[in-house]
Design a protein around this motif. Structure first.
Motif, PDB file in Angstrom:
ATOM      1  N   SER A   1       0.830  -1.210   0.000  1.00 29.94           N
ATOM      2  CA  SER A   1       0.000   0.000   0.000  1.00 29.94           C
ATOM      3  C   SER A   1       0.861   1.255   0.000  1.00 29.94           C
ATOM      4  CB  SER A   1      -0.939   0.004   1.214  1.00 29.94           C
ATOM      5  OG  SER A   1      -1.846  -1.083   1.156  1.00 29.94           O
ATOM      6  N   TYR A   2       1.903   1.261   0.855  1.00 37.16           N
ATOM      7  CA  TYR A   2       2.778   2.429   0.955  1.00 37.16           C
ATOM      8  C   TYR A   2       4.063   2.256   0.161  1.00 37.16           C
ATOM      9  CZ  TYR A   2      -0.286   2.619   5.047  1.00 37.16           C
ATOM     10  OH  TYR A   2      -1.371   2.577   5.879  1.00 37.16           O
ATOM     11  N   MET A   3       4.303   1.066  -0.402  1.00 33.76           N
ATOM     12  CA  MET A   3       5.498   0.763  -1.197  1.00 33.76           C
ATOM     13  C   MET A   3       6.790   1.013  -0.426  1.00 33.76           C
ATOM     14  SD  MET A   3       4.511  -0.537  -3.960  1.00 33.76           S
ATOM     15  CE  MET A   3       2.957  -0.775  -4.826  1.00 33.76           C
ATOM     16  N   ASN A   4       6.732   0.868   0.884  1.00 30.48           N
ATOM     17  CA  ASN A   4       7.917   1.028   1.722  1.00 30.48           C
ATOM     18  C   ASN A   4       8.446  -0.365   2.056  1.00 30.48           C
ATOM     19  OD1 ASN A   4       9.915   1.899   3.404  1.00 30.48           O
ATOM     20  ND2 ASN A   4       8.573   2.972   4.844  1.00 30.48           N
ATOM     21  N   MET A   5       9.065  -0.998   1.087  1.00 29.83           N
ATOM     22  CA  MET A   5       9.412  -2.409   1.215  1.00 29.83           C
ATOM     23  C   MET A   5      10.615  -2.652   2.113  1.00 29.83           C
ATOM     24  SD  MET A   5       8.548  -4.053  -2.499  1.00 29.83           S
ATOM     25  CE  MET A   5       6.853  -4.033  -3.119  1.00 29.83           C
ATOM     26  N   GLY A   6      11.476  -1.683   2.255  1.00 29.37           N
ATOM     27  CA  GLY A   6      12.594  -1.830   3.182  1.00 29.37           C
ATOM     28  C   GLY A   6      12.101  -1.926   4.621  1.00 29.37           C
ATOM     29  N   TYR A   7      11.185  -1.043   4.980  1.00 28.42           N
ATOM     30  CA  TYR A   7      10.611  -1.064   6.331  1.00 28.42           C
ATOM     31  C   TYR A   7       9.774  -2.325   6.538  1.00 28.42           C
ATOM     32  CZ  TYR A   7       7.901   0.479  10.377  1.00 28.42           C
ATOM     33  OH  TYR A   7       7.302   0.568  11.621  1.00 28.42           O
ATOM     34  N   ALA A   8       9.016  -2.735   5.507  1.00 24.30           N
ATOM     35  CA  ALA A   8       8.213  -3.963   5.598  1.00 24.30           C
ATOM     36  C   ALA A   8       9.110  -5.180   5.792  1.00 24.30           C
ATOM     37  CB  ALA A   8       7.361  -4.129   4.345  1.00 24.30           C
ATOM     38  N   SER A   9      10.260  -5.205   5.129  1.00 24.38           N
ATOM     39  CA  SER A   9      11.198  -6.320   5.290  1.00 24.38           C
ATOM     40  C   SER A   9      11.748  -6.367   6.712  1.00 24.38           C
ATOM     41  CB  SER A   9      12.344  -6.191   4.292  1.00 24.38           C
ATOM     42  OG  SER A   9      11.868  -6.270   2.963  1.00 24.38           O
ATOM     43  N   ALA A  10      11.959  -5.207   7.310  1.00 22.24           N
ATOM     44  CA  ALA A  10      12.441  -5.169   8.694  1.00 22.24           C
ATOM     45  C   ALA A  10      11.389  -5.734   9.646  1.00 22.24           C
ATOM     46  CB  ALA A  10      12.800  -3.730   9.074  1.00 22.24           C
ATOM     47  N   ILE A  11      10.111  -5.398   9.423  1.00 24.37           N
ATOM     48  CA  ILE A  11       9.038  -5.949  10.262  1.00 24.37           C
ATOM     49  C   ILE A  11       8.943  -7.458  10.060  1.00 24.37           C
ATOM     50  CG2 ILE A  11       6.583  -5.868  10.796  1.00 24.37           C
ATOM     51  CD1 ILE A  11       6.506  -3.039   9.721  1.00 24.37           C
ATOM     52  N   ALA A  12       9.086  -7.904   8.808  1.00 26.73           N
ATOM     53  CA  ALA A  12       9.032  -9.337   8.525  1.00 26.73           C
ATOM     54  C   ALA A  12      10.168 -10.078   9.234  1.00 26.73           C
ATOM     55  CB  ALA A  12       9.102  -9.572   7.022  1.00 26.73           C
ATOM     56  N   PHE A  13      11.332  -9.445   9.310  1.00 29.07           N
ATOM     57  CA  PHE A  13      12.455 -10.074  10.006  1.00 29.07           C
ATOM     58  C   PHE A  13      12.165 -10.181  11.500  1.00 29.07           C
ATOM     59  CE2 PHE A  13      16.546  -9.825  12.238  1.00 29.07           C
ATOM     60  CZ  PHE A  13      17.181 -10.929  11.684  1.00 29.07           C
ATOM     61  N   VAL A  14      11.567  -9.160  12.078  1.00 29.49           N
ATOM     62  CA  VAL A  14      11.179  -9.210  13.490  1.00 29.49           C
ATOM     63  C   VAL A  14      10.187 -10.338  13.729  1.00 29.49           C
ATOM     64  CG1 VAL A  14       9.978  -7.964  15.326  1.00 29.49           C
ATOM     65  CG2 VAL A  14      11.658  -6.776  13.914  1.00 29.49           C
ATOM     66  N   LEU A  15       9.227 -10.483  12.830  1.00 31.19           N
ATOM     67  CA  LEU A  15       8.240 -11.560  12.955  1.00 31.19           C
ATOM     68  C   LEU A  15       8.921 -12.919  12.842  1.00 31.19           C
ATOM     69  CD1 LEU A  15       5.284 -12.430  13.194  1.00 31.19           C
ATOM     70  CD2 LEU A  15       5.090 -12.193  10.714  1.00 31.19           C
ATOM     71  N   LEU A  16       9.882 -13.040  11.932  1.00 30.21           N
ATOM     72  CA  LEU A  16      10.630 -14.290  11.780  1.00 30.21           C
ATOM     73  C   LEU A  16      11.384 -14.640  13.054  1.00 30.21           C
ATOM     74  CD1 LEU A  16      11.832 -16.601  10.024  1.00 30.21           C
ATOM     75  CD2 LEU A  16      13.612 -14.994   9.330  1.00 30.21           C
ATOM     76  N   VAL A  17      12.040 -13.665  13.652  1.00 32.15           N
ATOM     77  CA  VAL A  17      12.789 -13.903  14.889  1.00 32.15           C
ATOM     78  C   VAL A  17      11.839 -14.280  16.023  1.00 32.15           C
ATOM     79  CG1 VAL A  17      14.246 -12.801  16.643  1.00 32.15           C
ATOM     80  CG2 VAL A  17      14.712 -12.430  14.213  1.00 32.15           C
ATOM     81  N   MET A  18      10.701 -13.623  16.102  1.00 27.55           N
ATOM     82  CA  MET A  18       9.710 -13.944  17.128  1.00 27.55           C
ATOM     83  C   MET A  18       9.271 -15.401  17.021  1.00 27.55           C
ATOM     84  SD  MET A  18       7.344 -10.515  16.986  1.00 27.55           S
ATOM     85  CE  MET A  18       5.896 -11.482  17.395  1.00 27.55           C
ATOM     86  N   ILE A  19       8.939 -15.827  15.806  1.00 31.81           N
ATOM     87  CA  ILE A  19       8.487 -17.204  15.590  1.00 31.81           C
ATOM     88  C   ILE A  19       9.597 -18.187  15.948  1.00 31.81           C
ATOM     89  CG2 ILE A  19       7.737 -18.858  13.843  1.00 31.81           C
ATOM     90  CD1 ILE A  19       6.360 -16.535  12.402  1.00 31.81           C
ATOM     91  N   LEU A  20      10.826 -17.857  15.560  1.00 29.11           N
ATOM     92  CA  LEU A  20      11.967 -18.733  15.851  1.00 29.11           C
ATOM     93  C   LEU A  20      12.175 -18.881  17.350  1.00 29.11           C
ATOM     94  CD1 LEU A  20      14.381 -20.379  14.832  1.00 29.11           C
ATOM     95  CD2 LEU A  20      15.704 -18.254  14.776  1.00 29.11           C
ATOM     96  N   ILE A  21      12.116 -17.773  18.084  1.00 33.98           N
ATOM     97  CA  ILE A  21      12.320 -17.818  19.532  1.00 33.98           C
ATOM     98  C   ILE A  21      11.218 -18.622  20.219  1.00 33.98           C
ATOM     99  CG2 ILE A  21      12.347 -16.418  21.636  1.00 33.98           C
ATOM    100  CD1 ILE A  21      13.718 -14.219  20.019  1.00 33.98           C
ATOM    101  N   VAL A  22       9.972 -18.358  19.840  1.00 29.95           N
ATOM    102  CA  VAL A  22       8.847 -19.090  20.438  1.00 29.95           C
ATOM    103  C   VAL A  22       8.951 -20.574  20.138  1.00 29.95           C
ATOM    104  CG1 VAL A  22       6.342 -19.412  20.348  1.00 29.95           C
ATOM    105  CG2 VAL A  22       7.293 -17.107  20.438  1.00 29.95           C
ATOM    106  N   THR A  23       9.339 -20.932  18.912  1.00 28.78           N
ATOM    107  CA  THR A  23       9.471 -22.341  18.546  1.00 28.78           C
ATOM    108  C   THR A  23      10.567 -23.019  19.350  1.00 28.78           C
ATOM    109  OG1 THR A  23       8.716 -21.848  16.298  1.00 28.78           O
ATOM    110  CG2 THR A  23       9.873 -23.924  16.637  1.00 28.78           C
TER     111      THR A  23
END
Length: 297
Positions: free
Chosen positions: A262-284
């Motif tokens: 929507s905002y085409m801010n893909m660098g910032y979106a990638s950073a949020i996706a990385f945070v989500l990935l780390v969260m899932i990894l830690i919980v797992t």
């Protein structure tokens, strides 16, 4: 000796021939996008701009001051901490009830019945539930009014929107865990229940002392897979509420989508996706550690 050597060589060639296409597909559609996303989070990348300057950790600093991200972070954990325990209790109870049915035909019928919603696309189920939860002509409110209760603003009331999405998610998703718990229950030998019965254990004692301990490996798998799935839930949040009302159903997956497309801010979106990935990894990893078992039967 040559025959054995030739046989081993042929087996290696067959394994390499079989696995190479799978590994190529996995690399193209999984490894490359993950690596590309990790690289993008260090840039102010947008497909609408010709330049993509390197910004280092600026995208992560922006998160800490972004109200939408903080709300989405909290809502993601709120959704997971409510939906997963309810899912586990409900699916285990249903699986136990189905196991108690003597007829194999009827057991399969009920398992199929509960699994049917899992076949439908999640986006399609979300559209149907959105129609049923409408304030004026929705099925839920029609039923409530028929029995003399007030209509509920399911999707536009901040206190009810998340509950509505959790209800829809449970309806669409519990079939998987019912099947998994059912398979785990079927794998427990009857001799353990017979021994507990000889010791004078009732149904609740047998459940606590036999079923739960021997179901622990299945439970660990179910919890991990459900957690990974629920942290990434997206279609129902976008279709049913699109993060509203007042961002009370905004989650990290939806925030990633909005920033990227929507905002085409893909660098910032990638950073949020990385945070989500780390969260899932830690919980797992925590769940694997806490759910470690050392027994066999």
């Amino acid at each position: 000796m040559n025959i054995k050597s030739n046989r081993k060589s042929a087996e290696r060639r067959f394994i390499a021939f079989s696995l190479t296409p799978i590994l190529i597909i996995f690399a193209v559609f999984s490894v490359v996008p993950i690596v590309w996303g990790i690289l993008l989070m260090f840039y102010n990348y947008s497909p609408l701009n010709a330049n993509s300057p390197f910004v280092g950790f600026a995208n992560f600093k922006q998160m800490l001051h972004n109200e939408i991200f903080l709300i989405s972070f909290k809502n993601t954990f709120k959704f997971v901490l409510i939906a997963i325990p309810v899912n586990l209790v409900l699916t285990l109870a249903v699986a136990l009830g189905i196991k108690g049915i003597r007829s194999r035909l009827w057991r399969n019928v009920f398992r199929t019945f509960f699994f049917l919603p899992c076949i439908a696309p999640l986006s399609g189920s979300a559209l149907i539930w959105t129609a049923m939860l409408k304030q004026n002509e929705g099925l839920f409110n029609i039923v409530l009014e028929r029995i003399g209760l007030d209509a509920v603003n399911w999707l536009n009331d901040p206190s009810m929107a998340m509950i509505s999405i959790i209800m829809m998610t449970l309806w669409a998703d519990i079939g998987y865990n019912i099947i998994l718990f059912g398979a785990g229950l079927d794998s427990i030998p009857d001799m353990f229940y017979e021994a507990a019965k000889l010791d004078g254990a009732g149904p609740w004692r047998s459940f606590a002392s036999v079923t739960l301990p021997l179901l622990s490996r299945t439970s660990v798998f179910v919890v991990i897979m459900t957690s990974i799935s629920y942290f990434q839930m997206f279609p129902q949040f976008q279709i049913m509420t699109n993060g509203g009302p007042m961002n009370q159903t905004s989650v990290l997956a939806l925030d990633i989508f909005n920033n990227a497309f929507s905002y085409m801010n893909m660098g910032y979106a990638s950073a949020i996706a990385f945070v989500l990935l780390v969260m899932i990894l830690i919980v797992t990893l925590i769940q694997l550690r806490l759910g470690r078992v050392q027994w066999e039967y």
